[in-house]
Motif scaffolding. Sequence first.
Motif, PDB file in Angstrom:
ATOM      1  N   ALA A  52      -3.925  10.899   7.868  1.00 46.17           N
ATOM      2  CA  ALA A  52      -3.905  11.978   7.150  1.00 46.17           C
ATOM      3  C   ALA A  52      -5.375  12.173   6.828  1.00 46.17           C
ATOM      4  CB  ALA A  52      -2.935  11.305   6.530  1.00 46.17           C
ATOM      5  N   GLU A  53      -6.437  10.552   7.308  1.00 40.76           N
ATOM      6  CA  GLU A  53      -6.921  10.582   6.716  1.00 40.76           C
ATOM      7  C   GLU A  53      -9.095  10.820   7.307  1.00 40.76           C
ATOM      8  OE1 GLU A  53      -7.305   7.804   3.606  1.00 40.76           O
ATOM      9  OE2 GLU A  53      -5.442   8.123   3.011  1.00 40.76           O
ATOM     10  N   ARG A  90      -1.493  17.732   9.068  1.00 42.68           N
ATOM     11  CA  ARG A  90      -2.767  17.859   9.377  1.00 42.68           C
ATOM     12  C   ARG A  90      -3.921  18.654  10.233  1.00 42.68           C
ATOM     13  NH1 ARG A  90      -7.557  13.966  10.730  1.00 42.68           N
ATOM     14  NH2 ARG A  90      -8.868  15.021  11.284  1.00 42.68           N
TER      15      ARG A  90
END
Length: 395
Positions: A52-53, A90
């Motif tokens: 996700a990041e 994503r």
Amino acid sequence: MIARPPEPEGPGGVYIHIPFCSRRCTYCDFATVAGRDDAMEPYLAALHREIAELQHGAPQVIDTIFFGGGTPSRLTGSQIYDLVQAVRNRFDVLPGAEITLESNPEDLSAEAVARIRDAGVGRLTIGVQSLDPKVLREVGRGHDGDRALKAVEDARAANIGQVAVDLIAGLPGEDPGGWTATLRRLAVLRPDHFSVYLLETDKDTPLTRAMQAGRTARPEDDDLADAWEETTDYLESVGYRQYEISNFARTVPGERDRVSRHNLKYWQDLPYAGFGLGAHAYHQGERRGNRRDLDGYISDLAAGRDPVAELDRWDPVRRLEETLFMGLRLREGVDATRIGARYGLDLQESYRTVWENAEQQGLLVRSGDRIRLTRTGRLQSNAVFGALLGHLPLE
Ligand code: SF4
């Protein structure tokens, strides 16, 4: 001076590493853990966070997802589904994307394959390695030959899409008769794809150490070459096309060959993200690799830190060499004009002596824009790769 190439066009891929195994095979040097199922939940939480990041330079549009390991078939259906959804959240995943999951025979049954299929996987690779019971025992596999054959049948019956098998030639205890039987018994089941690797004895593994200590025989180069020749001849005679040095796709008239679209990213210099323990990624001309210790990976992500351990911004010459090594592994070889245009040089001229020497040795042919290895060249590819390496000075 050669040009720093632009990012290649075309969709990228996503690799996800699941390191958990029930036991450790003696020849394995992958980033894996056995006996650490207690860490599965925190690991998955870390993986979701990384997807996700992190890795903002990764290609946004992708058309392949590959679960490798380790043993991804140890995940439940809902764990696989959640990871596929995390990738979809994503990235822009194109319709018809190839979603592959590596599995071991002992995890598979008709019900297990159905769960994997329902989680979104359309291509299952099964780590068979050999059907010879003494070979499987010797290297610590968790299945016998019958179980492996049953797994292929179950996968077929569950209509998962494509079924691929992985084999290793040259394992201890393997003899020519056993290898022939392995190929024939599997080919009868018509898997869509074979990956057949020759045992590598230069990795730091328990098997290599046993060979160095004289406790286990090292395979002779000639025996490995014979196994590769036999594999190529046999699989091509029963409807498989060797499209890469170690990979064979089933050909069906009127249909697209069942190649591994994800692995083509590696061979065609296309970008990919890589998430999880020890996973590698390649994008924006940068190759990165994550740390390989499980607890460190989990604690990095828990603290919001990037778990990267290696970051290599490739010099254009190094990147060109890698593009040539990988592209020449493909039977179709490389397009000299297209690659030359990307790097701003005349590929035919810049490597002229390398190509000419390899042609004289019968290792390579040039035809129009294409440069490709001959069958002998595919077997002796390291001779060509060695000549390419360092031919142009690094800048
Ligand atoms: S199951 Fe696969 S990943 Fe796990 S130890 Fe064996 S070869 Fe390595």
